[in-house]
Design a protein around this motif. Structure first.
Motif, PDB file in Angstrom:
ATOM      1  N   ARG A  42      -7.897   1.723  -5.698  1.00  0.00           N
ATOM      2  CA  ARG A  42      -8.003   2.334  -4.377  1.00  0.00           C
ATOM      3  C   ARG A  42      -7.862   1.274  -3.286  1.00  0.00           C
ATOM      4  NH1 ARG A  42     -13.059   6.369  -5.974  1.00  0.00           N
ATOM      5  NH2 ARG A  42     -11.927   7.362  -7.703  1.00  0.00           N
ATOM      6  N   LEU A  43      -7.427   1.694  -2.121  1.00  0.00           N
ATOM      7  CA  LEU A  43      -7.156   0.765  -1.038  1.00  0.00           C
ATOM      8  C   LEU A  43      -8.435   0.370  -0.309  1.00  0.00           C
ATOM      9  CD1 LEU A  43      -3.941   2.274   0.611  1.00  0.00           C
ATOM     10  CD2 LEU A  43      -4.170   0.924  -1.478  1.00  0.00           C
TER      11      LEU A  43
ATOM     12  N   PRO B 221       0.800  -1.229   0.000  1.00  0.00           N
ATOM     13  CA  PRO B 221       0.000   0.000   0.000  1.00  0.00           C
ATOM     14  C   PRO B 221       0.834   1.281   0.000  1.00  0.00           C
ATOM     15  CG  PRO B 221      -1.023  -1.605   1.438  1.00  0.00           C
ATOM     16  CD  PRO B 221       0.291  -2.197   1.005  1.00  0.00           C
ATOM     17  N   VAL B 222       1.977   1.277   0.687  1.00  0.00           N
ATOM     18  CA  VAL B 222       2.820   2.481   0.698  1.00  0.00           C
ATOM     19  C   VAL B 222       3.342   2.765  -0.704  1.00  0.00           C
ATOM     20  CG1 VAL B 222       4.879   3.574   1.655  1.00  0.00           C
ATOM     21  CG2 VAL B 222       3.473   2.082   3.100  1.00  0.00           C
ATOM     22  N   TRP B 223       3.818   1.741  -1.370  1.00  0.00           N
ATOM     23  CA  TRP B 223       4.326   1.894  -2.742  1.00  0.00           C
ATOM     24  C   TRP B 223       3.204   2.421  -3.642  1.00  0.00           C
ATOM     25  CZ3 TRP B 223       9.125  -0.399  -4.754  1.00  0.00           C
ATOM     26  CH2 TRP B 223       9.250  -0.287  -6.143  1.00  0.00           C
ATOM     27  N   ARG B 224       2.010   1.865  -3.510  1.00  0.00           N
ATOM     28  CA  ARG B 224       0.899   2.257  -4.377  1.00  0.00           C
ATOM     29  C   ARG B 224       0.477   3.707  -4.137  1.00  0.00           C
ATOM     30  NH1 ARG B 224      -2.996  -2.532  -2.862  1.00  0.00           N
ATOM     31  NH2 ARG B 224      -4.561  -1.280  -3.977  1.00  0.00           N
ATOM     32  N   VAL B 225       0.381   4.104  -2.886  1.00  0.00           N
ATOM     33  CA  VAL B 225      -0.026   5.481  -2.594  1.00  0.00           C
ATOM     34  C   VAL B 225       1.043   6.459  -3.042  1.00  0.00           C
ATOM     35  CG1 VAL B 225      -0.534   7.139  -0.745  1.00  0.00           C
ATOM     36  CG2 VAL B 225      -1.561   4.855  -0.694  1.00  0.00           C
TER      37      VAL B 225
ATOM     38  N   HIS C 248      -4.867   9.729  -2.816  1.00  0.00           N
ATOM     39  CA  HIS C 248      -4.907   8.461  -3.553  1.00  0.00           C
ATOM     40  C   HIS C 248      -6.323   7.931  -3.658  1.00  0.00           C
ATOM     41  CE1 HIS C 248      -4.573   4.070  -4.101  1.00  0.00           C
ATOM     42  NE2 HIS C 248      -3.538   4.381  -4.846  1.00  0.00           N
ATOM     43  N   GLN C 249      -7.065   7.973  -2.570  1.00  0.00           N
ATOM     44  CA  GLN C 249      -8.410   7.401  -2.555  1.00  0.00           C
ATOM     45  C   GLN C 249      -9.380   8.178  -3.439  1.00  0.00           C
ATOM     46  OE1 GLN C 249      -7.483   4.518  -1.560  1.00  0.00           O
ATOM     47  NE2 GLN C 249      -9.083   4.154  -0.042  1.00  0.00           N
TER      48      GLN C 249
ATOM     49  N   SER D 278     -10.222  -0.970   3.306  1.00  0.00           N
ATOM     50  CA  SER D 278     -10.031  -0.522   4.692  1.00  0.00           C
ATOM     51  C   SER D 278      -8.806  -1.186   5.305  1.00  0.00           C
ATOM     52  CB  SER D 278     -11.278  -0.830   5.523  1.00  0.00           C
ATOM     53  OG  SER D 278     -12.380  -0.081   5.063  1.00  0.00           O
ATOM     54  N   ALA D 279      -8.660  -2.491   5.058  1.00  0.00           N
ATOM     55  CA  ALA D 279      -7.504  -3.203   5.603  1.00  0.00           C
ATOM     56  C   ALA D 279      -6.202  -2.674   5.006  1.00  0.00           C
ATOM     57  CB  ALA D 279      -7.637  -4.700   5.336  1.00  0.00           C
ATOM     58  N   GLU D 280      -6.228  -2.337   3.720  1.00  0.00           N
ATOM     59  CA  GLU D 280      -5.019  -1.807   3.081  1.00  0.00           C
ATOM     60  C   GLU D 280      -4.707  -0.396   3.575  1.00  0.00           C
ATOM     61  OE1 GLU D 280      -5.015  -4.184  -1.196  1.00  0.00           O
ATOM     62  OE2 GLU D 280      -6.284  -2.395  -0.953  1.00  0.00           O
ATOM     63  N   CYS D 281      -5.727   0.389   3.890  1.00  0.00           N
ATOM     64  CA  CYS D 281      -5.489   1.711   4.467  1.00  0.00           C
ATOM     65  C   CYS D 281      -4.756   1.577   5.801  1.00  0.00           C
ATOM     66  CB  CYS D 281      -6.802   2.458   4.664  1.00  0.00           C
ATOM     67  SG  CYS D 281      -7.571   3.046   3.134  1.00  0.00           S
ATOM     68  N   ASP D 282      -5.183   0.625   6.613  1.00  0.00           N
ATOM     69  CA  ASP D 282      -4.493   0.380   7.878  1.00  0.00           C
ATOM     70  C   ASP D 282      -3.056  -0.076   7.630  1.00  0.00           C
ATOM     71  OD1 ASP D 282      -6.776   1.062   9.276  1.00  0.00           O
ATOM     72  OD2 ASP D 282      -7.375  -1.004   9.691  1.00  0.00           O
ATOM     73  N   ALA D 283      -2.875  -0.927   6.613  1.00  0.00           N
ATOM     74  CA  ALA D 283      -1.522  -1.383   6.278  1.00  0.00           C
ATOM     75  C   ALA D 283      -0.654  -0.211   5.833  1.00  0.00           C
ATOM     76  CB  ALA D 283      -1.589  -2.448   5.190  1.00  0.00           C
ATOM     77  N   TYR D 284      -1.252   0.762   5.155  1.00  0.00           N
ATOM     78  CA  TYR D 284      -0.506   1.952   4.741  1.00  0.00           C
ATOM     79  C   TYR D 284       0.015   2.701   5.970  1.00  0.00           C
ATOM     80  CZ  TYR D 284       0.476   6.669   3.087  1.00  0.00           C
ATOM     81  OH  TYR D 284       1.085   7.870   2.837  1.00  0.00           O
ATOM     82  N   TYR D 285      -0.857   2.938   6.938  1.00  0.00           N
ATOM     83  CA  TYR D 285      -0.419   3.658   8.137  1.00  0.00           C
ATOM     84  C   TYR D 285       0.672   2.879   8.878  1.00  0.00           C
ATOM     85  CZ  TYR D 285      -3.912   7.367   7.866  1.00  0.00           C
ATOM     86  OH  TYR D 285      -4.630   8.465   7.484  1.00  0.00           O
ATOM     87  N   ARG D 286       0.529   1.549   8.943  1.00  0.00           N
ATOM     88  CA  ARG D 286       1.573   0.757   9.595  1.00  0.00           C
ATOM     89  C   ARG D 286       2.892   0.844   8.823  1.00  0.00           C
ATOM     90  NH1 ARG D 286      -2.731  -2.946  10.103  1.00  0.00           N
ATOM     91  NH2 ARG D 286      -1.928  -4.199   8.364  1.00  0.00           N
TER      92      ARG D 286
END
Length: 297
Positions: free
Chosen positions: A162-163, A42-46, A153-154, A165-173
């Motif tokens: 688009r990410l 998710p970080v790479w994608r955003v 991004h969203q 909900s689980a991928e959004c959390d993975a982005y923050y992590r």
């Protein structure tokens, strides 16, 4: 030089100072980077989506400006008015290197920013002391930034990209260790934690004269008429990424119908032109090549 080449040259100069320095991303083969961020993460994608990052970047600057101590540091120590492109280059270099770069390159830019932070300290107009390496301010700047990148991004990524909900959390992590390496503490690691954090920070936020002046400066930024036109469109779109309370604090009154039916389509169109002009990302291609070395090994 054709239109596409001119767009690529101008964007590379504005965003990267004219030199992509691909060696930071291309080697050594198999190096996973400092935080193990990989393609399709998710970080790479955003961070790899140009329109989301451009609009999100402007939104981040506006949101960050609402913290009086963070804004005082920028106002009193940054040369963003005299050299806005130089400051932009530094920010882009930090984000791209920590996302796509080798472990050594990421450590280098984190060390550079940390050293700069130790020199940024003073007294805000309200009499409170501040320092840029304060963990509280570092957490604010980080959270406001990544929340804005994700919002961009969203909104502007194709729906299928688009990410969840689980991928959004993975982005923050995924981005939290970058902030912690700079000295931030208690960094939000989920989307809900980020929103709770922003809600909790609201009593400490306000639009100081310096904040309002910085927003006016951003809206007028541009070295050419074409650049000023593009920035104005992207700034309008960035307003739509801000929380409603942040727009109200900055005195930005842009009706929802204008934000959705006018600003977003225009920003999306501009983004398509910019992406077409740039072509496939050389930075991401170099990073993919470096990471492929691990799979071959």
């Amino acid at each position: 030089m054709g239109v596409r080449e001119r767009i690529a040259a101008e964007l590379t100069a504005t965003m990267h100072g004219g030199d992509l320095r691909l060696e930071r991303y291309a080697g050594p083969p198999g190096d996973p980077g400092l935080f193990g961020i990989v393609p399709d993460d998710p970080v790479w994608r955003v961070h790899g989506h140009a329109t989301g990052m451009l609009t999100g970047g402007f939104a981040a600057l506006m949101l960050q400006s609402l913290h009086p101590l963070a804004m005082a540091g920028v106002d009193q120590h940054s040369d963003f008015r005299a050299d806005p492109v130089g400051r932009l280059n530094g920010t882009v270099r930090f984000v791209t290197t920590t996302t796509f770069g080798s472990a050594e390159a990421a450590r280098e830019v984190i060390g550079l920013v940390s050293r700069i932070h130790t020199r940024v300290r003073g007294t805000a107009p309200d009499g409170r002391p501040y320092r840029a390496d304060d963990p509280v301010l570092l957490t604010w700047v980080h959270t406001a930034e990544v929340r804005s990148f994700l919002a961009g991004h969203q909104v502007y990524a194709p729906r299928r990209e688009r990410l969840t909900s689980a991928e959004c959390d993975a982005y923050y992590r995924g981005v939290a260790p970058v902030a912690e390496a700079l000295g931030a503490r208690d960094v939000p690691r989920t989307a809900s934690a980020a929103e709770r954090y922003l809600t909790g920070m609201r009593p400490a936020l306000r639009a100081t004269p310096a904040a309002l002046d910085s927003v006016r400066f951003l809206r007028r930024f541009g070295r050419t008429r074409r650049e000023r036109f593009v920035v104005r469109l992207l700034m309008n779109a960035a307003v739509g990424l801000l929380p409603g309370w942040a727009r109200a604090a900055l005195g930005v009154r842009r009706p929802a119908v204008v934000r959705v039916c006018w600003d977003r389509p225009l920003a999306a169109a501009v983004g398509h032109v910019l992406v077409w002009g740039l072509g496939p990302s050389q930075i991401q291609a170099a990073a993919r090549g470096r990471l492929a070395g691990a799979r071959r090994g």
